[in-house]
Design a protein around this motif. Structure first.
Motif, PDB file in Angstrom:
ATOM      1  N   PRO A  97       9.180   8.936   3.897  1.00 43.12           N
ATOM      2  CA  PRO A  97       8.079   9.431   5.240  1.00 43.12           C
ATOM      3  C   PRO A  97       7.327   8.628   5.704  1.00 43.12           C
ATOM      4  O   PRO A  97       7.185   8.733   7.070  1.00 43.12           O
ATOM      5  CB  PRO A  97       7.408  10.637   4.379  1.00 43.12           C
ATOM      6  CG  PRO A  97       8.104  10.994   2.833  1.00 43.12           C
ATOM      7  CD  PRO A  97       9.274   9.696   2.781  1.00 43.12           C
ATOM      8  N   THR A  98       6.921   7.582   5.107  1.00 39.03           N
ATOM      9  CA  THR A  98       6.161   6.648   5.748  1.00 39.03           C
ATOM     10  C   THR A  98       6.927   5.794   6.730  1.00 39.03           C
ATOM     11  O   THR A  98       6.366   5.597   7.934  1.00 39.03           O
ATOM     12  CB  THR A  98       5.673   5.739   4.457  1.00 39.03           C
ATOM     13  OG1 THR A  98       4.990   6.301   3.699  1.00 39.03           O
ATOM     14  CG2 THR A  98       4.363   4.656   5.150  1.00 39.03           C
ATOM     15  N   ILE A 107      -0.537  10.597  -3.755  1.00 37.33           N
ATOM     16  CA  ILE A 107       0.579  10.909  -2.865  1.00 37.33           C
ATOM     17  C   ILE A 107       0.108  11.504  -1.473  1.00 37.33           C
ATOM     18  O   ILE A 107       0.098  11.208  -0.313  1.00 37.33           O
ATOM     19  CB  ILE A 107       1.762  11.424  -3.357  1.00 37.33           C
ATOM     20  CG1 ILE A 107       2.566  10.645  -4.185  1.00 37.33           C
ATOM     21  CG2 ILE A 107       2.724  12.122  -2.108  1.00 37.33           C
ATOM     22  CD1 ILE A 107       3.691  10.998  -5.018  1.00 37.33           C
ATOM     23  N   ARG A 166      -2.792   9.400   0.134  1.00 40.82           N
ATOM     24  CA  ARG A 166      -1.818   8.116   1.104  1.00 40.82           C
ATOM     25  C   ARG A 166      -1.253   8.952   2.331  1.00 40.82           C
ATOM     26  O   ARG A 166      -1.120   8.168   3.395  1.00 40.82           O
ATOM     27  CB  ARG A 166      -0.993   7.523   0.198  1.00 40.82           C
ATOM     28  CG  ARG A 166      -1.633   6.443  -0.729  1.00 40.82           C
ATOM     29  CD  ARG A 166      -0.758   5.725  -1.634  1.00 40.82           C
ATOM     30  NE  ARG A 166      -1.693   4.896  -2.370  1.00 40.82           N
ATOM     31  CZ  ARG A 166      -1.296   3.847  -3.234  1.00 40.82           C
ATOM     32  NH1 ARG A 166       0.098   3.119  -2.721  1.00 40.82           N
ATOM     33  NH2 ARG A 166      -1.953   3.583  -4.126  1.00 40.82           N
ATOM     34  N   LEU A 167      -0.519   9.847   2.221  1.00 38.14           N
ATOM     35  CA  LEU A 167       0.253  10.427   3.265  1.00 38.14           C
ATOM     36  C   LEU A 167      -0.884  10.828   4.238  1.00 38.14           C
ATOM     37  O   LEU A 167      -0.637  10.576   5.623  1.00 38.14           O
ATOM     38  CB  LEU A 167       0.996  11.582   2.753  1.00 38.14           C
ATOM     39  CG  LEU A 167       2.484  11.561   2.606  1.00 38.14           C
ATOM     40  CD1 LEU A 167       3.164  12.792   2.292  1.00 38.14           C
ATOM     41  CD2 LEU A 167       3.041  10.797   3.887  1.00 38.14           C
ATOM     42  N   LEU A 180       0.795  -1.098  -0.124  1.00 36.35           N
ATOM     43  CA  LEU A 180       0.009   0.044   0.050  1.00 36.35           C
ATOM     44  C   LEU A 180       0.830   1.195  -0.250  1.00 36.35           C
ATOM     45  O   LEU A 180       0.262   2.298  -0.289  1.00 36.35           O
ATOM     46  CB  LEU A 180      -0.866   0.074   1.176  1.00 36.35           C
ATOM     47  CG  LEU A 180      -1.943  -1.153   1.304  1.00 36.35           C
ATOM     48  CD1 LEU A 180      -2.729  -0.950   2.590  1.00 36.35           C
ATOM     49  CD2 LEU A 180      -3.042  -1.053   0.247  1.00 36.35           C
ATOM     50  N   SER A 182      -2.108   7.743   5.999  1.00 38.87           N
ATOM     51  CA  SER A 182      -1.065   7.290   7.028  1.00 38.87           C
ATOM     52  C   SER A 182      -0.909   8.121   8.087  1.00 38.87           C
ATOM     53  O   SER A 182      -0.787   7.550   9.377  1.00 38.87           O
ATOM     54  CB  SER A 182       0.258   6.858   6.357  1.00 38.87           C
ATOM     55  OG  SER A 182       0.621   7.723   5.134  1.00 38.87           O
ATOM     56  N   HIS A 187       3.263   4.055  -1.432  1.00 34.48           N
ATOM     57  CA  HIS A 187       3.486   4.516  -2.736  1.00 34.48           C
ATOM     58  C   HIS A 187       5.160   4.666  -2.786  1.00 34.48           C
ATOM     59  O   HIS A 187       5.580   5.148  -1.693  1.00 34.48           O
ATOM     60  CB  HIS A 187       2.940   5.977  -2.927  1.00 34.48           C
ATOM     61  CG  HIS A 187       2.935   6.460  -4.423  1.00 34.48           C
ATOM     62  ND1 HIS A 187       4.214   6.784  -4.878  1.00 34.48           N
ATOM     63  CD2 HIS A 187       2.125   6.431  -5.152  1.00 34.48           C
ATOM     64  CE1 HIS A 187       3.879   7.158  -6.042  1.00 34.48           C
ATOM     65  NE2 HIS A 187       2.505   7.139  -5.998  1.00 34.48           N
ATOM     66  N   ARG A 233       6.997   6.708  -3.732  1.00 32.89           N
ATOM     67  CA  ARG A 233       7.685   7.912  -3.698  1.00 32.89           C
ATOM     68  C   ARG A 233       7.707   8.404  -2.275  1.00 32.89           C
ATOM     69  O   ARG A 233       8.383   9.562  -1.954  1.00 32.89           O
ATOM     70  CB  ARG A 233       7.025   9.064  -4.755  1.00 32.89           C
ATOM     71  CG  ARG A 233       7.325   8.892  -6.095  1.00 32.89           C
ATOM     72  CD  ARG A 233       7.046  10.296  -6.533  1.00 32.89           C
ATOM     73  NE  ARG A 233       7.905  10.167  -8.000  1.00 32.89           N
ATOM     74  CZ  ARG A 233       7.198  11.206  -9.060  1.00 32.89           C
ATOM     75  NH1 ARG A 233       6.150  11.878  -8.611  1.00 32.89           N
ATOM     76  NH2 ARG A 233       7.688  10.960 -10.033  1.00 32.89           N
ATOM     77  N   ILE A 234       6.957   7.856  -1.571  1.00 29.84           N
ATOM     78  CA  ILE A 234       6.736   8.619  -0.382  1.00 29.84           C
ATOM     79  C   ILE A 234       6.954   7.436   0.722  1.00 29.84           C
ATOM     80  O   ILE A 234       6.666   7.615   1.957  1.00 29.84           O
ATOM     81  CB  ILE A 234       5.373   8.852   0.085  1.00 29.84           C
ATOM     82  CG1 ILE A 234       4.287   8.163  -0.118  1.00 29.84           C
ATOM     83  CG2 ILE A 234       5.127  10.387  -0.671  1.00 29.84           C
ATOM     84  CD1 ILE A 234       2.691   8.257   0.493  1.00 29.84           C
TER      85      ILE A 234
END
Lengths: 205, 298
Positions: free
Chosen positions: A73-74, B7, B10-11, A65, B14, A67, A69-70
């Motif tokens: 940060p995750t 993006i 999703r950010l 799940l 989360s 992405h 590109r991020i």
């Protein structure tokens, strides 16, 4: 990229051949700064172990799940969440231990080793393997911290775990931060020497 | 464009998830945390009274909390005290409103359970209900009167004052004649190795045993602590010798910590302020309680 190692191999890899401090040379700040006593090493080691295992499992669970590109940060978010949770739980249910290691727990957010394991391993492998890898890396970090702490506490203040074993202070220098670099360097050399020696004795190149 | 939207979504998701986890954890642990703080506070109190390291606390010892409020409206201010009434039965409090010149304005019984009294919110509400409408109440501080078999043996004073950086929170213990019994630094942000030395025993013990007259005039002297006195402060000599040193230095000023004169002065003047103000207030309160024949638990 499937992982072909068993759970036991994953753990020993974390402790020996890919030890975070001595082999990967990651998270050197705590290794140098906090490892003045064995107790500090154990405390920080336990905290890192928990955060590493929980974060590895979480990232591995949600790897499809996230992405690409991020992802960084995750990872940071995941680590920060677990650090906060552990911080709160420790403060609530183990106040005495928290008084000693509270400051270390908050430091963990910035540890390179955890982010690196998430990036290198947990985001590609299964939950099960990620768990064992996290456990191995956490243990490896703890072993590294305890070994450095042992040398520095023994030579610096003549004590082990707060008990006076030598009765005198051999070299006060080892308590100072700069001595941390020397100890880490010598340990790295020692670990590498063992590896070379072991491989030669096995007839490997 | 679609990439950016996914993006962002999703950010956000989360972050919300992480916030939920942390929030839930906070809710589940907050009660235990509060309990821990309360236990720690109790421990500090008993240690100040001399019951160190889990020594048995006699049953005759009782603690009575006195809360002080500032009552104000557009015309004038007065001081309100919430004191446990009668013989310390659970839930019975007395609210005494005293004018600034020391005469009583009113007194009212207040019903408040022990847990409600500990919780600032419910306590403030009860006090607000007790004063006449149009007034605002502001919590000022709390004091604990310690009694043994009904006789006062000490006061525990919580307080804070400006340190070198931020506020220093302390708890002080004084005896009924306001001589200094002990001090604990609860919270501070002084520099490690310099101002942070205020939490060391050798510094705190300098205050021990100082009579009220000396506390009222206490000052800081910039000089190194004499070696023999330092040994006595760190407890390296016999108890008799410590008492002798205490007697010898009881009217002397506080020796400044090396490189931290400002922190030393902050603590010395802060302690002086807390004790002298408290001494005045408790005398007024006692006078009013006696004049009006109000029964309180201490």
């Amino acid at each position: 990229m499937a992982n072909d190692k068993s759970s036991m191999q994953l753990i020993t890899r974390g402790i020996l051949s890919e030890n975070p401090i001595f082999k990967l040379a990651l998270s050197m700040c705590p290794a140098v700064g906090i490892s003045t006593t064995v107790m500090n090493g154990i405390m920080l080691g336990i905290a890192v172990l928990f955060v590493q295992v929980f974060s590895s499992v979480t990232i591995s669970l949600f790897k499809n799940l996230i992405h690409p590109r991020i992802r960084i940060p995750t990872y940071t978010l995941t680590i920060a969440t677990w650090v906060t949770v552990i911080d709160l739980v420790l403060a609530a249910y183990m106040p005495e231990a928290y008084a000693k290691m509270g400051i270390f727990v908050k430091l963990i957010v910035a540890f390179a080793i955890i982010t690196m394991r998430l990036e290198m391993f947990a985001c590609k492998e299964s939950v099960n393997d990620s768990f064992w890898d996290g456990l191995g890396m956490g243990l490896g970090f703890m072993v590294g911290m305890v070994v450095i702490g042992f040398v520095r506490e023994l030579l610096g203040s003549g004590m082990i775990l707060g008990y006076d074993v030598l009765g005198f202070k051999p070299l006060l220098f080892f308590i100072l931060p700069s001595a941390g670099f020397f100890v880490v360097g010598l340990m790295m050399a020692f670990f590498n020497w063992i590896e070379v020696y072991y491989k030669r004795s096995k007839g490997l190149k | 464009m679609r990439d950016i939207i996914t993006i962002v979504v999703r950010l956000t998701v989360s972050c919300l998830l992480a916030a939920t986890v942390m929030g839930l954890c906070f809710i589940f642990t907050s009660n235990a945390k509060k309990h821990n703080e309360h236990v720690k506070e109790q421990q500090v109190m008993y240690e100040l009274l001399g019951y160190k390291g889990g020594a048995a606390i006699p049953e005759s010892l009782a603690m009575h909390e006195v809360y002080r409020y500032v009552i104000s409206n557009s015309e004038k201010q007065s001081i309100g005290y919430l004191v446990p009434a009668g013989h310390g039965e659970d839930g019975k409090f007395l609210f005494v409103n005293i004018d600034l010149d020391g005469t009583m304005i009113e007194s009212k019984p207040v019903t408040l359970s022990a847990i409600e009294a500990l919780e600032a919110e419910t306590r403030n509400k009860a006090v607000l209900a007790a004063v006449s409408p149009g007034n605002t109440v502001t919590f000022a501080d709390q004091t604990i009167v310690v009694t043994e078999n009904g006789n006062r043996i000490a006061y525990l004073l919580g307080g804070k004052f400006q340190g070198f950086k931020t506020f220093v929170h302390v708890m002080l213990a004084v005896d009924p004649a306001f001589s200094f019994v002990g001090m604990e630094i609860l919270e501070h942000e002084e520099d490690p190795g310099l101002g942070a030395e205020i939490e060391q025993d050798y510094f705190k013990n300098q205050f021990k045993g100082k009579p009220f007259a000396a506390l009222k005039a206490i000052d800081v002297v910039k000089a190194p602590i004499p070696d023999d006195y330092f040994k006595a402060l760190t407890g390296k000599v016999s108890d008799d010798d410590i008492m002798q040193f205490r007697e010898q230095y009881k009217d002397k000023d506080i020796y400044a910590l090396t490189g931290a004169t400002i922190s030393t002065k902050a603590v010395a003047y802060g302690v002086k302020g807390i004790v002298t103000k408290f001494a005045y207030r408790v005398t007024v309160l006692d006078k009013v309680l006696k004049e009006q024949q109000l029964a309180v638990s201490f």
